[in-house]
Design a protein around this motif. Structure first.
Motif, PDB file in Angstrom:
ATOM      1  N   VAL A 175       0.830  -1.209   0.000  1.00 41.74           N
ATOM      2  CA  VAL A 175       0.000   0.000   0.000  1.00 41.74           C
ATOM      3  C   VAL A 175       0.863   1.257   0.000  1.00 41.74           C
ATOM      4  O   VAL A 175       0.482   2.280  -0.590  1.00 41.74           O
ATOM      5  N   LYS A 178       1.728   1.810  -3.517  1.00 33.57           N
ATOM      6  CA  LYS A 178       0.542   2.304  -4.224  1.00 33.57           C
ATOM      7  C   LYS A 178       0.314   3.792  -3.941  1.00 33.57           C
ATOM      8  O   LYS A 178       0.037   4.571  -4.861  1.00 33.57           O
ATOM      9  N   LEU A 179       0.404   4.178  -2.672  1.00 34.44           N
ATOM     10  CA  LEU A 179       0.176   5.573  -2.302  1.00 34.44           C
ATOM     11  C   LEU A 179       1.213   6.492  -2.941  1.00 34.44           C
ATOM     12  O   LEU A 179       0.904   7.632  -3.322  1.00 34.44           O
ATOM     13  N   LEU A 199      -8.061   9.231   0.824  1.00 41.56           N
ATOM     14  CA  LEU A 199      -7.697   7.842   0.545  1.00 41.56           C
ATOM     15  C   LEU A 199      -7.163   7.165   1.810  1.00 41.56           C
ATOM     16  O   LEU A 199      -7.554   6.034   2.143  1.00 41.56           O
ATOM     17  N   ILE A 203      -8.803   3.915   3.972  1.00 40.57           N
ATOM     18  CA  ILE A 203      -8.030   2.718   4.332  1.00 40.57           C
ATOM     19  C   ILE A 203      -8.131   2.477   5.834  1.00 40.57           C
ATOM     20  O   ILE A 203      -8.400   1.352   6.282  1.00 40.57           O
ATOM     21  N   TYR A 235      -7.662   0.381   0.283  1.00 41.21           N
ATOM     22  CA  TYR A 235      -7.055   1.124  -0.829  1.00 41.21           C
ATOM     23  C   TYR A 235      -7.917   1.006  -2.083  1.00 41.21           C
ATOM     24  O   TYR A 235      -8.187   2.003  -2.773  1.00 41.21           O
TER      25      TYR A 235
END
Length: 807
Positions: A175, A178-179, A199, A203, A235
């Motif tokens: 994650v 991804k962020l 976001l 999560i 996510y």
């Protein structure tokens, strides 16, 4: 024939399934609309008849007993005066010293359980969970206060260490990556900090839902699996906020693109499959390609996670949420004819759906109590948010109950005043949904008064009074009580509001620091590149000129120049040394580093054919020339160091001695590396080789300017600790890139370590294990930074770069 019949049967089944989804989605929205219409009718009837006013007055009286205090002179004594709550650490310390911290956390965490988890506050299980969460949160803040550290609420270190405790490091690493890519792909037209905050909030919300269901009896493996899935699901669902809701609300897309994009989302929800990206015209093509790929991956993860019997519920609730947003988004502020039902029913649906959908994302079983509370609660939160944002919304031309009432209240006496409806909702929640629960009343009214206090602070008293004159004119008695509560009430702050502000500031600050970091690297790199070329005089012998040419060839490559840049930052920015005075040191750093690369690339060592995107020196000339050029550059480095005339002579001598010892250690590291070829190493052996080969160079770049600045030994020790762990993290990232990287991006062939049968962090630990080890060293390096006398943002972002780079 049988295969043909099976294919035809599958096609028919697929078509029927899609038809069922289409029909189910339409019916789901109709039912949601019917339910919202009933709720709105109930509220508007109460508002019309003012049946809620007497009970609300009684609620205010009870609430004031706790929150309206007589003036306390003791509050003005030293240490007793309330600090600005925006400084969270000082504020928490003050709350703790005044005995208010537990009550503060109680209302804050109770509110989260009410809003995000849809819980009834009088439930024994909920009360126990709240109590436990209060204890953990109190320990966290008091621990940071005792260590005199400012908490970093979205720190990769804090997140990764939480992942370690819960044994979900792989999901955390996933994650975080991804962020990072989300942040890099948010269009300029969007508020990047707010988009990331939303976001992250989603999560956390999904993880909280799972935490709330876990008990001490939950098997360890089940706990790990559910938390791992919660991170990925959070996510995957949260991605819709920046890349669906915010993107469609922004000016990043034109009207045609919004229509095309919206149709694609709707088709995905109605068919269960994200369609291919059709021909896209206009700007934002790369962003849309990224978003499409990311949303498809997210959508498929959620769909595959669903239990079979829950899939249709998920698609239906997702459609209800999206369709209500689309209806609301399609309103035009220039249209003076919207009915009250058209204004309120879609936002009742969307405000409830945004949280109802979380349980279907998790494939959780039906919970009527949760559904009831969450459905009716949403409009309370939405009306509070719309009140806070009304002037921004008005400027953007957005239609909300507040902006519409502001514009048309004189022309449309039939319009319901949203502020008056807000108080009707509050009364309904307290008495009809939460059954007159004292705790629910306390939290809901705390939140309402806090929202008004924050609005007054943000708008200023004059503008606030003007706003109240518009929205509260029809209920003067109520407004008089409310404004007294706003003026005199204390202890109505909420942790989530303060954390939200802090996270947004931190994200904005982080973005600014990252831009400064990148600009510094580019600017200093350009300066260093100019200084690196070794000039030749007419008197130089031809053979020496040939070595100079070979040295300049190696120096001209597309090098990162990390080491001299790091030395510049520490010397000039951290210690205030004159740039012109330390330029010889910068040259010496890059000369030594380039020499080490020339030796590393030789056929007798790594046998590399390319370096920095070009042929290696021994490929261009021969091994002998390469070896001599490396030796030449080392002597040049010593020559540069001995020319640091503007510094204390003893400090320069100490620097040269330190440099010589570290050069010896680097040679030993390379010898250890060569001796390990073809052997299976232990992790300890590889760490040692890595430090002597790579970590020492980082250490030298930090310590040499510190020696010149004559800083304390304790600070130098922390710099060495940072360099040790940063160097190993750097090497692990190198090994990961060699394992999975692209030669076109790397500038050198990938897979060299495997071809040469070298032990690497990947070969010893595996890809996932290597990633975990990299983040572990990242955390240790970050800890060393926090122990430094003053913050060094550049080193923090250097760490981020080392573990996130693609080359």
């Amino acid at each position: 024939m049988n295969n043909l019949l099976m294919d035809e049967t599958d096609d028919i089944a697929g078509t029927n399934a899609k038809a069922n989804v289409n029909a189910g989605a339409g019916e789901a929205y109709r039912l949601a609309e019917q339910k919202a219409s009933h709720y709105f009718t109930t509220l508007s009837q109460r508002l019309l008849k003012n049946t809620h006013m007497d009970t609300l007055a009684e609620d205010f009286k009870e609430w004031q007993k706790k929150h309206i205090q007589r003036f306390n002179w003791l509050a003005w004594l030293p240490g007793k005066r309330k600090p600005n709550s925006r400084d969270i650490q000082k504020y928490m310390h003050w709350l703790n010293m005044t005995g208010k911290l537990e009550d503060y956390l109680d209302r804050s965490i109770s509110y989260i359980y009410m809003r995000d988890l849809g819980q009834a506050l009088d439930s024994p299980k909920t009360q126990e969970n709240i109590r436990r969460t209060i204890q953990d949160t109190q320990k966290y803040f008091t621990r940071n206060a005792s260590e005199h550290q400012q908490p970093d609420y979205i720190s990769p270190v804090a997140l990764y260490r939480w992942g370690q405790r819960e044994h979900v490091e792989e999901a955390v690493i996933w994650v975080m990556d991804k962020l990072k890519h989300v942040a890099a792909n948010i269009p300029e037209e969007l508020d990047a900090a707010q988009a990331q905050r939303k976001l992250i909030k989603i999560i956390l919300g999904v993880v909280l839902h799972v935490y709330d269901e876990l008990t001490e009896q939950t098997p360890r493996e089940e706990r790990i699996d559910r938390l791992d899935a919660a991170i990925r699901l959070g996510y995957s669902y949260g991605l819709t906020y920046p890349f669906v809701d915010d993107l469609l609300d922004s000016q990043a897309l034109n009207a045609q693109q919004k229509e095309q994009y919206s149709a694609m989302i709707q088709k995905a929800l109605l068919t269960g499959v994200v369609p291919d990206l059709e021909e896209w015209e206009g700007p934002q093509l790369e962003v849309i390609r990224y978003v499409h790929a990311e949303l498809r991956e997210a959508f498929e993860y959620i769909r595959n996670y669903q239990r079979a019997e829950m899939q249709q519920t998920f698609f239906e609730q997702s459609y209800v949420f999206f369709h209500s947003q689309e209806i609301d988004r399609g309103k035009k502020i220039t249209n003076a004819h919207y009915t009250n039902e058209e204004l309120y029913i879609p936002i009742i649906i969307k405000s409830a759906s945004s949280r109802l959908i979380v349980r279907s994302v998790l494939s959780a079983s039906e919970d009527e109590g949760f559904d009831l509370r969450t459905f009716h609660y949403g409009i309370y939160n939405q009306l509070a948010d719309d009140f806070a944002d009304m002037f921004d919304d008005l400027q953007d031309g957005a239609v909300t109950p507040y902006t519409y009432y502001l514009k048309y209240r004189d022309l449309r006496p039939d319009l319901i005043n949203p502020y008056e409806l807000y108080w009707a909702v509050i009364s309904y929640l307290i008495h009809d949904i939460y059954e007159s629960s004292p705790k629910a009343r306390e939290v809901i009214l705390d939140r309402a008064i806090n929202g008004l206090k924050r609005s007054r602070e943000r708008l200023g008293q004059a503008k606030y009074d003007e706003v109240m004159g518009i929205f509260a004119a029809g209920q003067p008695e109520l407004n008089q009580i409310v404004q007294q509560m706003v003026r005199k009430a204390d202890d109505v702050d909420f942790l989530d509001k303060l954390l939200r502000d802090e996270v947004v500031q931190q994200l904005s600050r982080d973005k600014q620091q990252k831009e400064t970091f990148q600009n510094t690297i580019q600017t200093v790199r350009e300066r260093i590149n100019v200084e690196l070329q070794i000039s030749k005089s007419a008197e130089e012998p031809d053979m020496k000129t040939a070595l100079m040419d070979a040295a300049n060839y190696s120096l001209q490559g597309d090098g990162k120049r990390l080491r001299p840049i790091l030395t510049w930052v520490m010397g000039v920015q951290q210690y205030g040394l004159p740039e012109s005075s330390i330029m010889p040191l910068l040259r010496s750093m890059e000369f030594m580093h380039t020499a080490s690369l020339i030796f590393d690339d030789l056929p007798t060592q790594d046998n590399a054919s390319t370096r920095r995107g070009r042929s290696t020196l021994h490929q261009l000339h021969n091994s002998s020339t390469a070896e001599l050029t490396g030796l030449f550059l080392i002597q040049r480095a010593i020559r540069e160091q001995s020319s640091l005339h503007q510094f204390d002579a003893q400090a320069v001598l100490k620097l040269i001695q330190y440099s010589a010892v570290k050069a010896e250690d680097m040679c030993m590291g390379q010898a250890m590396d060569l001796g390990s070829r073809g052997k299976i190493l232990t992790l300890e052996e590889l760490n040692a080789i890595c430090f002597y080969k790579t970590g020492i160079a980082f250490e030298a770049a930090l310590v040499m300017p510190a020696i010149l600045a004559q800083v304390k030994d304790e600070e130098i020790a922390e710099l060495k600790t940072f360099a040790y762990h940063a160097g190993i993290a750097f090497q692990i990232r190198d090994d990961l890139l060699d394992h999975t990287g692209d030669q076109r991006v790397l500038g050198k062939p990938a897979g060299q370590d495997e071809r040469n049968n070298n032990s690497t962090f990947v070969s010893i630990l595996g890809e996932q294990g290597a990633q975990k080890a990299m983040w572990e060293h990242y955390c240790f390096a970050f800890d060393a930074l926090r122990r430094m006398p003053k913050p060094i943002p550049f080193l923090k972002h250097l760490l981020d770069y080392l573990v996130g780079r693609e080359r």
